[in-house]
Write a protein that holds these residues in place. Sequence first.
Motif, mmCIF file in Angstrom:
data_model
loop_
_atom_site.group_PDB
_atom_site.id
_atom_site.type_symbol
_atom_site.label_atom_id
_atom_site.label_comp_id
_atom_site.label_asym_id
_atom_site.label_seq_id
_atom_site.Cartn_x
_atom_site.Cartn_y
_atom_site.Cartn_z
ATOM 1 N N TYR A 99 0.721 -1.157 -0.128
ATOM 2 C CA TYR A 99 0.081 -0.053 -0.003
ATOM 3 C C TYR A 99 0.896 1.328 -0.059
ATOM 4 O O TYR A 99 0.392 2.365 0.288
ATOM 5 N N ASP A 100 2.239 0.988 -0.133
ATOM 6 C CA ASP A 100 3.038 2.179 0.227
ATOM 7 C C ASP A 100 3.193 2.963 -1.196
ATOM 8 O O ASP A 100 3.890 2.553 -2.073
ATOM 9 N N GLN A 101 2.629 4.295 -1.066
ATOM 10 C CA GLN A 101 2.562 4.986 -2.488
ATOM 11 C C GLN A 101 3.724 5.657 -2.687
ATOM 12 O O GLN A 101 4.366 5.956 -3.799
ATOM 13 N N GLY A 102 4.658 5.824 -1.538
ATOM 14 C CA GLY A 102 6.076 6.465 -1.750
ATOM 15 C C GLY A 102 6.756 5.366 -2.867
ATOM 16 O O GLY A 102 7.531 5.812 -3.848
ATOM 17 N N ILE A 103 6.646 3.866 -2.459
ATOM 18 C CA ILE A 103 7.145 2.905 -3.350
ATOM 19 C C ILE A 103 6.532 2.686 -4.803
ATOM 20 O O ILE A 103 7.251 2.818 -5.755
ATOM 21 N N LEU A 104 5.260 2.582 -4.610
ATOM 22 C CA LEU A 104 4.536 2.672 -5.872
ATOM 23 C C LEU A 104 4.679 3.684 -6.889
ATOM 24 O O LEU A 104 4.945 3.201 -8.110
ATOM 25 N N ARG A 105 4.583 4.787 -6.430
ATOM 26 C CA ARG A 105 4.887 5.804 -7.151
ATOM 27 C C ARG A 105 6.240 6.114 -7.729
ATOM 28 O O ARG A 105 6.619 6.318 -8.903
#
Lengths: 296, 296, 296, 296
Positions: free
Chosen positions: A147-153
Amino acid sequence: GSGVKEVPAALESVTEAHWVFPNDMQLASRNYRPETREVKIGDVTVGGKTGNTILISGPCSVESEEQIRQSSELLKSLGLTALRGGCYKPRTSPYSFQGLGLEGLKLLAKMREEYGFAVVTEARDATHIDEIIEYADVIQVGAKAMYDQGILRACAKTQKTVLIKRGFGTTLQEFVQAAEFVLSGGNENVVLCERGIRTFETGTRFTLDLCGVEWLKHYTNLPVILDPSHAMGYAYGVAGLSRACIALGVDGLLVEVHPNPKVAKSDASQQLNHEEFKQLLQTLHPIAASVGYKMV
Amino acid sequence: GSGVKEVPAALESVTEAHWVFPNDMQLASRNYRPETREVKIGDVTVGGKTGNTILISGPCSVESEEQIRQSSELLKSLGLTALRGGCYKPRTSPYSFQGLGLEGLKLLAKMREEYGFAVVTEARDATHIDEIIEYADVIQVGAKAMYDQGILRACAKTQKTVLIKRGFGTTLQEFVQAAEFVLSGGNENVVLCERGIRTFETGTRFTLDLCGVEWLKHYTNLPVILDPSHAMGYAYGVAGLSRACIALGVDGLLVEVHPNPKVAKSDASQQLNHEEFKQLLQTLHPIAASVGYKMV
Amino acid sequence: GSGVKEVPAALESVTEAHWVFPNDMQLASRNYRPETREVKIGDVTVGGKTGNTILISGPCSVESEEQIRQSSELLKSLGLTALRGGCYKPRTSPYSFQGLGLEGLKLLAKMREEYGFAVVTEARDATHIDEIIEYADVIQVGAKAMYDQGILRACAKTQKTVLIKRGFGTTLQEFVQAAEFVLSGGNENVVLCERGIRTFETGTRFTLDLCGVEWLKHYTNLPVILDPSHAMGYAYGVAGLSRACIALGVDGLLVEVHPNPKVAKSDASQQLNHEEFKQLLQTLHPIAASVGYKMV
Amino acid sequence: GSGVKEVPAALESVTEAHWVFPNDMQLASRNYRPETREVKIGDVTVGGKTGNTILISGPCSVESEEQIRQSSELLKSLGLTALRGGCYKPRTSPYSFQGLGLEGLKLLAKMREEYGFAVVTEARDATHIDEIIEYADVIQVGAKAMYDQGILRACAKTQKTVLIKRGFGTTLQEFVQAAEFVLSGGNENVVLCERGIRTFETGTRFTLDLCGVEWLKHYTNLPVILDPSHAMGYAYGVAGLSRACIALGVDGLLVEVHPNPKVAKSDASQQLNHEEFKQLLQTLHPIAASVGYKMV
């Protein structure tokens, strides 16, 4: 709807500010693109019409050069091309081994250089995602990080392959939505990995959700890789489950193997030793063949 | 402990009032008896060293003589020997079709007489367990009935084979304890059936717990049969899951098939039609062979 | 729909063969009857506009006359009117204490005669449901028995109050459907009891689902009783949870209390002793008052 | 063991490289420190012997200055001192509203300046944790971020209060282990927040685990705050659950309130409107008083 199919060109210019589609699970849907996407794991392509099932293996954690070299030798001797190993371990407890960090990444890079492997390793959180993107061939987004958007983005802005593991408390829809963050952000090289969900049953570590895999194959166009080691949590069940996964017809398998599981610094109970691993691999070939796949 | 192994003779005189052992999961344990038990499904023996995987199939519910005869013809043409069909349906709602009851049992008996099948059918509750014991070759104790001591204790007093399905909210330990009621009561002919557990995931009907099956094979001496139809709940996933089950190496498979699933009075979405079923069976043979089993 | 509201008269002649309504959750729905039903627990009425919260208490199992008499004296001294105690225990293992059976029922009847209590006791399976109906004032259908149509259909043919416990793997909808079996079969005296569901969390025995209770109160017209003892599984949490249940505003509370929990033959860890129980009851009165209810 | 109690001085020099204790759940355990810790939420102290239950409220997301000012006026009029509002929303889908980001943080800071509130806001991932630490009085680590070591390790290096929400698939032990990351890293100002776990029940959004709260209160020394809004997911159940939480005896309550829930950009279904919120608060005071707490 049909409108969705007309915008693939727009995808290339997608930015965080202007998502293309108003609804969920669009780029990953077979309604948007009916055929399974082709994605590369190093030199191997999975998905599409390739019929390849890639075996990604190696220890849970990179522990030392000697250990990761032993693993590399094993994989090389078996003709395998994808090496996994954790450097930033997403341990639940602060009092457990946390991984070698950058030092581990450098060891993996060394193995790639010497043996030609595709290196698969995991980002624990966004603080070191740039390092992971730099050193890995395949960026693993772990079950606790998906769920980590820092990673996903960040993953959306590279073109390296991203292997997203399903969270153990994550619905299939949420799982695909995590992939949408990467796909809609501009990186189409995404594979999904089922690794067991958390249920009331505690006799095994997790519950491998093969019904869910059938759902993913039915509704999404993303390649699917299975991780029976983490699901089972005990070496005794890994071989049988691996055979079941292969018979299902999947794009890859992720199996943990360690030169000496008893002294492993993490997940000691679930890693196969080298002999068990070799025996397992032999049994997978005929099963893969009988469902139209080829172990690579 | 070792004391347990010395009392098998006592087992024969076990009564409800005097259970032999003080603790749980004893007669079913590999500590008590290391080898998998042999159990008969009609003329077929599974377990032990037989290497047999029996395919039990037929419609969810017996609906009419015409329907069950069509199913029988299909099984006969494929060389199958075990026919399943529900007569007392454990429906959750009082407003759904509840089954043909005794009339259905008589139709199953007729099919046995004409085709030589072993008949597998389910007891819904203790009020008709005597009828089921009379008419069935294999008494199925369903997922919702497996805590029912009225049923279990009656099953302990016959020598017919008892197929116990795991409740969808039942732990592996509780599942085996249900078998202990039958075993310790005097009937050693018990097989376990995993049919999916209830988890947070609702994209599929249930979650087939193959990790749990590995646990059962590791710790218990009872044959294990898998039911992918009820786990998945949708026909699209049944073939893939059936192949996965067979690759795991199991003693039996339970697959629902209906002459015309669309008009089925129960579980319409998950039953295969005859053509799908035939195609599936063809794909199972080579997988079974590759893990040392034979589909029968 | 509105059609439903026009058939209450028909309800009286409902038979198993001719269910009145085609769909689920109808008689229990607030769409069918908006106000909460009134149901009697002995001489006490709960539901409707009574504002009564009945405290049903007593030991997990009836173990001896001395034990159940001690419990009765406690309840009497506190002005309580409903005594619970299990006689046919739905134990998961055949090697555990199974209850006193008919002998226990007779002890409960004796307590009713001497102390005037309403007796609440559980049917384990359909083989002894007639006995339970004969001896009990409130027929408890336990968590493991609530899909048992042998029990439910027998309960539909008496006019005694039926307390249905939610299965630990049972959805809210299925829970209400079990009540529909009784309601549509002709007995309107049904109360629902939430007693904890099974989740991934094993630090406590079960997970008391108060969100689900809000759902039940919102959508159904049946009185709701809560059982924090079985949910928690440990005495240390029972008092706090009991207070939470009362603050929610419910029709009853079921709390296990034992003269000497340490030697209890079942559920030893979760039963309060007499002193703890007395202290608890004192704290419940002001909370009940603050939400418009009265402990009885 | 007792050895643990002798090292509190060492805690001050704990670093990531040298964790003090070899095992889990140590600093948070009542074995290490028996009394509940005191932690500040702005000017209010909770825990210890304060008997304070703080009500933290505000909208799910900060949407505009007008909206957050309306919320602030409401809180001010009711004498409340803690304002919550999300700026970086951890949305599951990339196609949903993602929050105002830094602009939202500045609006919260403005409200603090004007109204004197303690500001509670959430870090979505490690990329903006420094901003959150700068702007917030209480750093919320959300349910999807609680395994994020980038966030947890940053929180360990500030002395601001950290409110950790339990992941919806997280065991109680893992939940406490997340707190250990912060505690052992040097920040003792940690509060735990139960906000519902994911179970098989989908009639409500999540399942509020009050049994788990009793476990936390029994075994850990950390203050506990409850969030019934996210657990229930529907406004109709929030008031009842809030009352239940207060009766349990807890250190705080987190309730979402919105000037006009119907047009809310996130979690529209579960936010109370101003009128409902005011009525709720009135009912909480007497319940808190009856269990020895005071709403602040």
